[in-house]
Design an enzyme around this catalytic site. Structure first.
Site, PDB file in Angstrom:
ATOM      1  N   ARG A 107       1.173  -1.300   0.190  1.00  0.00           N
ATOM      2  CA  ARG A 107      -0.019   0.127   0.189  1.00  0.00           C
ATOM      3  C   ARG A 107       1.104   1.300  -0.062  1.00  0.00           C
ATOM      4  NH1 ARG A 107      -5.179   1.234   3.717  1.00  0.00           N
ATOM      5  NH2 ARG A 107      -5.953   0.101   2.098  1.00  0.00           N
ATOM      6  N   HIS A 134      -7.499   1.239  -6.166  1.00  0.00           N
ATOM      7  CA  HIS A 134      -7.767   0.264  -5.068  1.00  0.00           C
ATOM      8  C   HIS A 134      -8.376  -0.939  -5.472  1.00  0.00           C
ATOM      9  CE1 HIS A 134      -7.694  -1.142  -1.033  1.00  0.00           C
ATOM     10  NE2 HIS A 134      -8.699  -0.245  -0.500  1.00  0.00           N
ATOM     11  N   GLN A 137     -10.320  -3.829  -3.189  1.00  0.00           N
ATOM     12  CA  GLN A 137     -11.379  -3.506  -2.521  1.00  0.00           C
ATOM     13  C   GLN A 137     -12.808  -3.656  -3.269  1.00  0.00           C
ATOM     14  OE1 GLN A 137     -12.218  -1.788   0.711  1.00  0.00           O
ATOM     15  NE2 GLN A 137     -14.221  -2.488  -0.168  1.00  0.00           N
ATOM     16  N   ASP A 225     -17.913   7.082  -0.578  1.00  0.00           N
ATOM     17  CA  ASP A 225     -16.576   7.017   0.048  1.00  0.00           C
ATOM     18  C   ASP A 225     -16.196   8.044   0.890  1.00  0.00           C
ATOM     19  OD1 ASP A 225     -14.073   5.812   1.164  1.00  0.00           O
ATOM     20  OD2 ASP A 225     -13.132   6.056  -1.046  1.00  0.00           O
ATOM     21  N   CYS A 266     -16.532   1.564   1.276  1.00  0.00           N
ATOM     22  CA  CYS A 266     -15.170   0.608   1.667  1.00  0.00           C
ATOM     23  C   CYS A 266     -14.861   0.912   3.408  1.00  0.00           C
ATOM     24  CB  CYS A 266     -14.268   0.997   0.693  1.00  0.00           C
ATOM     25  SG  CYS A 266     -13.402   2.715   0.733  1.00  0.00           S
ATOM     26  N   ARG A 294     -13.252  -8.463   1.793  1.00  0.00           N
ATOM     27  CA  ARG A 294     -11.542  -8.386   1.683  1.00  0.00           C
ATOM     28  C   ARG A 294     -10.941  -9.640   2.027  1.00  0.00           C
ATOM     29  NH1 ARG A 294     -10.051  -3.053   1.946  1.00  0.00           N
ATOM     30  NH2 ARG A 294      -8.053  -4.237   1.015  1.00  0.00           N
TER      31      ARG A 294
HETATM   32  N1   CP Z   1     -10.996  -0.227   2.923  1.00  0.00           N
HETATM   33  C1   CP Z   1      -9.873  -0.263   3.076  1.00  0.00           C
HETATM   34  O1   CP Z   1      -8.748  -0.165   2.363  1.00  0.00           O
HETATM   35  O2   CP Z   1      -9.554  -0.036   4.595  1.00  0.00           O
HETATM   36  P1   CP Z   1      -8.241   0.206   5.172  1.00  0.00           P
HETATM   37  O3   CP Z   1      -7.836   1.657   4.993  1.00  0.00           O
HETATM   38  O4   CP Z   1      -8.753   0.089   6.847  1.00  0.00           O
HETATM   39  O5   CP Z   1      -7.555  -1.029   4.904  1.00  0.00           O
END
Ligand code: CP
Length: 308
Positions: A107, A134, A137, A225, A266, A294
């Site tokens: 990430r 992403h 997700q 979001d 998400c 997830r």
């Molecule tokens: N939705 C998501 O990626 O959550 P986090 O940022 O907690 O990993």
């Protein structure tokens, strides 16, 4: 090398295979304790590096648990604690990690970091979020929609709010899974034209409608979001709230969608900013199924990357 870098870079057949595999693995675990090992142990003897240059709850925990359920081991690494955060190049980091681990999930901020990691790693790399996309997700979101409502192909998805990295991956999924997508939000926060064009190039509708009430007419799924993403400056907060207030997902907006339209987010959410608690906790919301999925979707992604 089978990297999972983005939904638009992965074939529809492979994406469908991963969704179906995720559902089968989830069903096979039904009712078992979270810590129980899967019957199959496809990651036995495998080591997975999970690198985070940004905060995370769901991605961190779901990848870690998923690897363990499949018999593998993880190491969770913070970018700032690695030499990566102190001048070592991405390319050298990728080459070194490839000598220790079998799979890398990262990430990060810039898409270029992910792409350089993938270029120089000799093990598969998974995109755990960049400023641009992403994909993990949205794999979970497709799984979630189909569990509740059947095939997503031909359905109408409406994204309300900021056309951010999660919205981008939804547009990629529209093209690859064959559903229509409408974005509703203020013009400065439109999704990248390249992503709209990608969806259209696959023969689905990708539209922009400024009026949120018109946008959600006939929607099978409404998604939003957070209004301020992790990579946005704190100074953007007040302006974003002013720009996006009219795009809050609330009872009035959902009343214009189909009566059985699902609501997704998400997470993490800012309750009563981009969505009211009434909707988040209401009967159409599947936000915690999304969070759970997830785990299952990423297990399928990891197996696909490793060919196991
Ligand atoms: N939705 C998501 O990626 O959550 P986090 O940022 O907690 O990993």
């Amino acid at each position: 090398m089978t990297h999972f870098l983005d939904i638009h870079k992965t074939s529809p057949e492979d994406l469908r295979g991963m969704i179906d595999a995720a559902r089968a693995m989830k069903d096979a675990r039904n009712g078992r304790p979270r810590g129980a090992l899967d019957d199959e142990q496809p990651l036995a003897g495998r080591m997975v590096a999970l690198i985070f240059e940004k905060p995370s709850t769901r991605t961190r925990v779901s990848f870690d648990v998923g690897v363990r359920q499949m018999g593998g081991q993880t190491m969770v690494l913070s970018g700032s604690d690695m030499q990566l955060g102190h001048g070592e190049t991405i390319a050298d980091t990728a080459r070194v990690l490839s000598r220790y681990v079998d799979l890398i999930m990262i990430r990060t901020f810039e898409e270029e970091t992910l792409l350089e990691m993938a270029e120089y790693a000799s093990v598969p790399v998974i995109n755990g979020l960049t400023n641009r996309t992403h994909p993990c997700q949205i794999m979970a979101d497709i799984l979630t929609y189909e569990e509740h409502r059947g095939p997503i192909a031909g359905k109408k998805v409406v994204w309300s709010g900021d056309g951010n990295n999660v919205c981008a991956s939804f547009l990629h999924a529209a093209g690859q899974f064959g559903f229509d997508m409408t974005f509703t939000g203020p013009k400065p926060l439109d999704p990248e034209a390249e992503w709209m064009d990608f969806a259209r190039s696959k023969g689905v509708k990708a539209e922009i409608e400024r009026d949120p009430f018109k946008a959600v007419e006939g929607a099978d799924l409404v998604v939003t979001d957070t209004w301020v993403s992790m990579h946005d400056p704190e100074s953007a907060k007040e302006r974003r709230h002013n720009q996006l207030r009219g795009y809050q997902v609330n009872k009035d907006l959902m009343a214009h969608a189909k009566p059985d339209a699902l609501f997704m987010h998400c997470l993490p959410a800012h309750r009563n900013d981009e969505v009211t608690s009434e909707i988040m906790d209401g009967p159409n919301s599947v936000i915690f199924d999304e969070a759970e999925n997830r785990l299952h979707a990423q297990k399928a992604v990891m197996r696909w990357c490793l060919g196991v």
